[in-house]
Scaffold this motif. Structure first.
Motif, PDB file in Angstrom:
ATOM      1  N   GLY A  45       0.409  -1.654  -0.528  1.00  0.00           N
ATOM      2  CA  GLY A  45       0.226   0.272   0.004  1.00  0.00           C
ATOM      3  C   GLY A  45       0.887   1.141   0.394  1.00  0.00           C
ATOM      4  N   TYR A  46       1.254   1.257  -1.314  1.00  0.00           N
ATOM      5  CA  TYR A  46       2.625   3.100  -1.320  1.00  0.00           C
ATOM      6  C   TYR A  46       1.097   3.903  -1.382  1.00  0.00           C
ATOM      7  CZ  TYR A  46       6.152  -0.043  -2.876  1.00  0.00           C
ATOM      8  OH  TYR A  46       6.854  -1.564  -3.354  1.00  0.00           O
ATOM      9  N   PRO A  47       1.771   4.840  -0.671  1.00  0.00           N
ATOM     10  CA  PRO A  47       0.099   6.268  -1.472  1.00  0.00           C
ATOM     11  C   PRO A  47       0.345   6.226  -2.570  1.00  0.00           C
ATOM     12  CG  PRO A  47       1.966   6.867   0.158  1.00  0.00           C
ATOM     13  CD  PRO A  47       2.821   5.520  -0.312  1.00  0.00           C
ATOM     14  N   LEU A  50      -2.486   3.318  -2.932  1.00  0.00           N
ATOM     15  CA  LEU A  50      -3.724   3.620  -2.157  1.00  0.00           C
ATOM     16  C   LEU A  50      -4.285   4.626  -3.618  1.00  0.00           C
ATOM     17  CD1 LEU A  50      -2.514   3.324   1.325  1.00  0.00           C
ATOM     18  CD2 LEU A  50      -3.699   1.552  -0.009  1.00  0.00           C
ATOM     19  N   THR A  68       3.031  -4.010  13.354  1.00  0.00           N
ATOM     20  CA  THR A  68       2.147  -3.287  13.345  1.00  0.00           C
ATOM     21  C   THR A  68       0.824  -3.844  12.566  1.00  0.00           C
ATOM     22  OG1 THR A  68       2.220  -1.029  11.493  1.00  0.00           O
ATOM     23  CG2 THR A  68       3.281  -3.493  10.531  1.00  0.00           C
ATOM     24  N   ALA A  70      -2.711  -4.196   9.859  1.00  0.00           N
ATOM     25  CA  ALA A  70      -1.902  -3.791   8.377  1.00  0.00           C
ATOM     26  C   ALA A  70      -3.408  -3.584   8.458  1.00  0.00           C
ATOM     27  CB  ALA A  70      -1.270  -5.028   7.773  1.00  0.00           C
ATOM     28  N   GLU A  87      -2.682  -2.392   3.566  1.00  0.00           N
ATOM     29  CA  GLU A  87      -2.038  -1.541   3.908  1.00  0.00           C
ATOM     30  C   GLU A  87      -1.743  -1.340   5.511  1.00  0.00           C
ATOM     31  OE1 GLU A  87      -5.658   2.367   4.426  1.00  0.00           O
ATOM     32  OE2 GLU A  87      -6.042   0.792   5.604  1.00  0.00           O
ATOM     33  N   PRO A  89       0.769   1.139   7.121  1.00  0.00           N
ATOM     34  CA  PRO A  89       1.063   2.341   6.746  1.00  0.00           C
ATOM     35  C   PRO A  89       2.334   2.821   7.447  1.00  0.00           C
ATOM     36  CG  PRO A  89      -0.944   2.724   7.832  1.00  0.00           C
ATOM     37  CD  PRO A  89      -0.927   1.623   7.830  1.00  0.00           C
ATOM     38  N   ALA A  90       2.432   2.636   8.892  1.00  0.00           N
ATOM     39  CA  ALA A  90       3.994   2.205   9.441  1.00  0.00           C
ATOM     40  C   ALA A  90       5.432   1.693   8.239  1.00  0.00           C
ATOM     41  CB  ALA A  90       4.574   0.870  10.921  1.00  0.00           C
ATOM     42  N   ALA A  93       3.739   3.914   3.630  1.00  0.00           N
ATOM     43  CA  ALA A  93       3.186   5.042   3.463  1.00  0.00           C
ATOM     44  C   ALA A  93       4.502   6.365   3.678  1.00  0.00           C
ATOM     45  CB  ALA A  93       1.859   5.944   4.671  1.00  0.00           C
ATOM     46  N   ARG A  94       4.852   6.157   2.793  1.00  0.00           N
ATOM     47  CA  ARG A  94       6.140   7.227   3.087  1.00  0.00           C
ATOM     48  C   ARG A  94       6.496   8.155   1.464  1.00  0.00           C
ATOM     49  NH1 ARG A  94      10.102   2.898   5.616  1.00  0.00           N
ATOM     50  NH2 ARG A  94       9.107   2.115   7.115  1.00  0.00           N
ATOM     51  N   ARG A 113       9.270  -4.630   5.386  1.00  0.00           N
ATOM     52  CA  ARG A 113       8.094  -4.343   4.466  1.00  0.00           C
ATOM     53  C   ARG A 113       7.849  -5.625   3.407  1.00  0.00           C
ATOM     54  NH1 ARG A 113      10.372  -0.097   1.467  1.00  0.00           N
ATOM     55  NH2 ARG A 113       8.419   1.270   1.355  1.00  0.00           N
TER      56      ARG A 113
END
Ligand code: ADP
Length: 483
Positions: A45-47, A50, A68, A70, A87, A89-90, A93-94, A113
């Motif tokens: 789930g990279y930005p 998403l 984390t 998810a 998804e 985010p930790a 989402a970077r 990751r």
């Protein structure tokens, strides 16, 4: 019987792409559909991924996946084929690249990751996610390979899917310190010579290959080459030990994306029967790269600027290329020293060499549609896609004889020219002399327009669709399901 396959990777065109892997993962669902294989793709789930989801539905939650929270979101890859997105985010989402921060440094938790991505895939492929069932788990490269190890060592409650791991480039192995092992959530027995242990550390690709029911790579020649230490990069012994389970299946190209008759990125569209329209694209390339206009040979490069791609050797050859009457339009990015070397070359040869440092998908199409020849002096090339796009676009590939380049281009030697089967220029051993000679040969061929057009047309008429390779993957899947 329809086979349900889960294809898991770290990138897929058109959502996120850094190289050929994305093109292949993006094309697989349509390539396999005619063979009664329904492919669902799983991506991180990279930005950018998403953002592409239209009305995403959450279909599963993990309170803790690799430490984390998810969720699994469902959408489509391209409006048609099913997509699942992890998804977390930790982890994803970077800002920055898919694997690197804004300064180009690898994220130091890449192992976590992509272990999370792999664990999610294994859960999907072994009954942890309610309502989902897969016959085949197809994991691509080191970022996903560990899924096969999770299925082997720690599957969920359902019947585990059979596993295929595809090596798109064995140089990238996901190799980490042994200290990360306890956080991978694998049982202690997995840290073994036939598991994820790799020269005292952890190898994510290695662990996946050891665990997979089938291993594929992306061309028959590369499948043989990786038995040799010079190409296997430490994994040659493993590949040899599992040779009976290794197949080379060459990549196809997606005709919906790469077709000069319909390509909206071109100034003029054309087919093998209307090559006379092609020069309009050459004019557009000349304008974009501030090159002198002319009918003389115009070379292009569309590439990562790296040692693998032989770009250091090309940088040594550009002066001779210009002296022999050629021009060069280069699009690429990569090693800072190589970027600098090509910028200097453009400064030395204004009007003859134009350089665009960066990544530009539409421009890559225009270059294929406008340049006369594409230079691909790779030291190794598992499959290579730019030579296939070149063939489809009448942009004659000039390639090192290695991997998929050896399998897909027919050298314009006298015999091949006489037989009318030549599609490009090949050379052995990536060296300055060999590349100089190949460039000189290309310029000489280009000087005979009839011969040149014959080479272009033959390439354009070759079949690099997914038809054959899609069938081969489907046969491989079906064989595994009935074993
Ligand atoms: P690799 O995956 O090793 O980089 P491939 O030839 O398999 O090499 O695939 C490269 C893909 O990336 C092709 O689709 C090519 O057109 C594209 N590409 C490479 N560099 C650029 C760039 N600078 N701009 C646009 N597309 C690029």
């Amino acid at each position: 019987m329809t086979i349900a396959a889960l294809s898991v990777a770290s990138e897929a065109y058109p959502l996120v792409k850094t190289g050929g892997l994305a093109d292949v993962v993006g094309a697989l669902p349509a390539a396999l559909a005619p063979h009664d294989v329904a492919v669902t793709t799983l991506l991180p789930g990279y930005p950018a991924v998403l953002r592409s989801l239209d009305k995403p539905r959450a279909i599963h939650r993990w309170p803790s996946l690799m430490g984390t929270p998810a969720r699994l979101l469902a959408g489509t890859l391209d409006g048609t084929h099913p997509l699942l997105v992890l998804e977390a985010p930790a982890l994803f989402a970077r800002d920055g690249g898919l694997y690197t921060d804004a300064l180009g440094r690898d994220w130091d938790d890449n192992w976590r990751r992509f272990a999370a991505l792999s664990r999610a895939a294994a859960d999907l492929a072994s009954g942890v996610v309610r309502g989902r069932r897969f016959d085949i788990l197809h994991a691509h490269d080191w970022q996903a390979a560990l899924a096969a190890a999770y299925l082997r060592y720690a599957p969920g409650p359902g019947t585990p899917a059979r596993t295929v791991v595809t090596v798109h480039n064995i140089a990238f192995q996901g190799r980490y310190d042994a200290a990360v092992f306890p956080d991978l959530d694998l049982p202690a027995e997995a840290f073994a010579i036939d598991g994820v242990e790799y020269y005292g550390g952890v190898g994510l690709l290695k662990g996946g290959l050891e665990s997979a029911d089938a291993i594929t790579t992306v061309s028959p020649t590369y499948a043989r080459e990786i038995l040799d230490p010079a190409f296997g990069m430490g994994l040659e012994g493993l590949v040899a030990a599992h040779a009976a389970r290794v197949t080379g299946i060459v990549n196809g190209i997606d005709p919906a994306v790469w077709n000069p008759a319909t390509d909206t990125a071109l100034a003029a569209r054309y087919t093998d029967r209307t090559l006379s329209r092609r020069p309009a694209n050459k004019r557009a390339v000349e304008a974009q790269f501030a090159l002198d206009a002319g009918d003389g040979p115009l070379f292009t490069v569309i590439s990562r600027l790296t040692w693998q791609k032989g770009m250091d050797v090309l940088a040594e050859c550009v002066d001779a290329l210009v002296a022999a009457g050629g021009r060069l339009a280069l699009l690429g990015s990569g090693d800072a020293a190589l970027e600098h070397a090509f910028r200097l070359a453009a400064d030395r040869h204004p009007g003859r060499i134009g350089v665009r440092i960066g990544y530009d998908e539409p421009l890559s199409h225009l270059l294929q549609g406008g340049a006369d020849a594409i230079l691909i002096p790779s030291r190794f090339e598992p499959c290579g896609l730019t030579q296939l796009y070149g063939l489809a676009y009448g942009c004659v590939p000039v390639v090192a004889r290695t991997g998929g380049l050896a399998d897909t281009v027919i050298d314009a030697n006298e015999a091949a020219l006489d037989a009318g089967v030549a599609t490009g220029v090949q050379f052995n051993h990536v060296s300055r002399d060999a590349l100089d000679t190949a460039i000189a040969r290309t310029i000489a061929l280009h000087a005979t327009p009839d011969r040149w057009a014959m080479i272009q047309r033959r390439g354009m008429r070759s079949d690099f669709s997914w038809a054959k390779s899609g069938l081969r993957y489907a046969q491989l899947y079906r064989g595994l399901c009935t074993e």
